[in-house]
Scaffold this motif. Structure first.
Motif, mmCIF file in Angstrom:
data_model
loop_
_atom_site.group_PDB
_atom_site.id
_atom_site.type_symbol
_atom_site.label_atom_id
_atom_site.label_comp_id
_atom_site.label_asym_id
_atom_site.label_seq_id
_atom_site.Cartn_x
_atom_site.Cartn_y
_atom_site.Cartn_z
ATOM 1 N N GLU A 211 58.332 48.497 32.991
ATOM 2 C CA GLU A 211 59.545 49.327 32.947
ATOM 3 C C GLU A 211 59.487 50.459 33.971
ATOM 4 O O GLU A 211 60.435 50.683 34.718
ATOM 5 C CB GLU A 211 59.714 49.948 31.551
ATOM 6 N N ALA A 212 58.354 51.150 34.039
ATOM 7 C CA ALA A 212 58.313 52.447 34.723
ATOM 8 C C ALA A 212 58.029 52.364 36.219
ATOM 9 O O ALA A 212 58.472 53.215 36.981
ATOM 10 C CB ALA A 212 57.276 53.342 34.048
ATOM 11 N N ASP A 213 57.293 51.337 36.677
ATOM 12 C CA ASP A 213 56.646 51.467 37.990
ATOM 13 C C ASP A 213 57.267 50.637 39.113
ATOM 14 O O ASP A 213 56.627 50.369 40.117
ATOM 15 C CB ASP A 213 55.161 51.103 37.865
ATOM 16 N N GLY A 214 58.488 50.197 38.926
ATOM 17 C CA GLY A 214 59.174 49.523 40.022
ATOM 18 C C GLY A 214 58.625 48.145 40.370
ATOM 19 O O GLY A 214 58.712 47.686 41.504
ATOM 20 N N LEU A 215 58.069 47.468 39.375
ATOM 21 C CA LEU A 215 57.522 46.129 39.623
ATOM 22 C C LEU A 215 58.597 45.171 40.140
ATOM 23 O O LEU A 215 58.322 44.259 40.909
ATOM 24 C CB LEU A 215 56.898 45.607 38.318
ATOM 25 N N ALA A 216 59.820 45.403 39.713
ATOM 26 C CA ALA A 216 60.915 44.520 40.131
ATOM 27 C C ALA A 216 61.244 44.691 41.609
ATOM 28 O O ALA A 216 61.917 43.853 42.198
ATOM 29 C CB ALA A 216 62.157 44.788 39.284
ATOM 30 N N GLU A 217 60.750 45.768 42.212
ATOM 31 C CA GLU A 217 61.082 46.022 43.623
ATOM 32 C C GLU A 217 59.837 46.167 44.475
ATOM 33 O O GLU A 217 59.774 47.039 45.343
ATOM 34 C CB GLU A 217 61.936 47.289 43.754
ATOM 35 N N VAL A 218 58.846 45.346 44.236
ATOM 36 C CA VAL A 218 57.635 45.407 45.063
ATOM 37 C C VAL A 218 58.037 45.191 46.522
ATOM 38 O O VAL A 218 58.711 44.212 46.855
ATOM 39 C CB VAL A 218 56.616 44.325 44.633
ATOM 40 N N VAL A 219 57.654 46.109 47.363
ATOM 41 C CA VAL A 219 58.017 46.038 48.782
ATOM 42 C C VAL A 219 56.967 45.210 49.524
ATOM 43 O O VAL A 219 55.769 45.406 49.335
ATOM 44 C CB VAL A 219 58.127 47.458 49.392
ATOM 45 N N LEU A 220 57.442 44.280 50.347
ATOM 46 C CA LEU A 220 56.528 43.400 51.080
ATOM 47 C C LEU A 220 56.483 43.784 52.555
ATOM 48 O O LEU A 220 57.442 44.328 53.091
ATOM 49 C CB LEU A 220 56.982 41.946 50.953
ATOM 50 N N THR A 221 55.360 43.468 53.176
ATOM 51 C CA THR A 221 55.241 43.690 54.611
ATOM 52 C C THR A 221 54.650 42.428 55.235
ATOM 53 O O THR A 221 53.940 41.671 54.584
ATOM 54 C CB THR A 221 54.380 44.947 54.901
ATOM 55 N N ARG A 222 54.968 42.168 56.510
ATOM 56 C CA ARG A 222 54.520 40.937 57.168
ATOM 57 C C ARG A 222 53.012 40.916 57.360
ATOM 58 O O ARG A 222 52.430 41.918 57.762
ATOM 59 C CB ARG A 222 55.153 40.823 58.565
#
Ligand code: CTP
Ligand code: CA
Length: 229
Positions: free
Chosen positions: A117-128
């Motif tokens: 809920e709290a830590d933005g797991l749904a929006e993990v940012v990826l990098t190449r």
């Protein structure tokens, strides 16, 4: 127990093989991975060693037995695989990249487990991730190793394979099907198409991964011999 001296057509050659799928950690519990089992790369390492080559296997497949005569280096991530391969490149006659390298990794690693809920797991940012093979292709000089790539495709798309061959600056690409019950991830069989930079084309219908490894070794021997001429 004394080891018999190696014999076979690849005696005196050093081959680096990568195998398995990289795992890119999000936090101590979760990672981004793929379905590569490491069987194809491990079969290639085994076949090269049986022909007398000194083989380094850079692999994520810690559960698979290491074939006789093969030195294994276990890695997890694309960046670790890159470091391991780069450390072996100077002495290599050929580098075979059978590993499925993650194209992206999480941009940051969280050393605490993320809360859903709290830590933005749904929006993990990826990098190449860097393209290890393309880097090798760019950086090698005339004395550099032969470079072999694999392309996991959901069809045997020849044109796309040829593009990868040229874009990455490599000598040989093995296009293999990964979307069928009898080919690709996790199973012992495969179907493939081998394309060389000089226009060679070899179709390999349904066969075992160890047989495909032998076909690839034949091609490797041929290309290495041609280079020496
Ligand atoms: N490869 C690599 N480093 C990467 C991605 C791929 O070294 N970061 C290598 C693989 O080990 C393989 C070859 O490049 O030998 C082709 O991989 P593939 O995933 O088929 O090609 P990509 O260029 O990543 O294209 P895409 O995934 O978009 O099809
Ligand atoms: Ca890819």
């Amino acid at each position: 127990r004394a080891l018999a001296p190696p014999t076979g057509p690849l005696v005196g050659r050093r081959v680096v093989v990568t195998a398995g799928g990289t795992r890119e950690p999000i936090d101590p519990v979760r990672f981004i991975g793929n379905r590569s089992s490491g069987k194809m790369g491990t079969s290639i390492a085994e076949a090269c060693a049986r022909r007398g080559a000194r083989v380094d296997l850079v692999t994520t497949a810690s559960g698979l037995p290491v074939p006789p005569g093969v030195r294994a280096l276990h890695v997890d991530t694309a960046l670790e695989m890159r470091e391991a391969v780069r450390g072996l490149t100077a002495d290599a006659d050929a580098i075979v990249k059978a590993a499925a390298v993650a194209d992206f990794r999480p941009a940051s690693y969280h050393d605490q487990k993320l809360k859903k809920e709290a830590d933005g797991l749904a929006e993990v940012v990826l990098t190449r991730n860097p393209d290890i093979l393309a880097e090798l292709g760019r950086e090698r000089g005339p004395e550099g190793p032969l470079l072999v790539g694999f392309a996991a495709e959901t069809d045997l798309e020849e044109e796309r394979g040829r593009e990868k061959l040229h874009d990455k600056g490599i000598d040989l690409i093995v296009i293999n099907r990964v979307d069928m019950a009898d080919a690709g991830f996790g199973v012992d069989t495969n179907r493939a198409l081998l394309l060389t930079a000089q226009g060679g084309r070899t179709e390999v219908p349904l066969t075992t991964k160890s047989r495909l490894a032998e076909v690839l070794c034949n091609e490797l021997e041929h290309l290495l011999a041609e280079r020496d001429r």
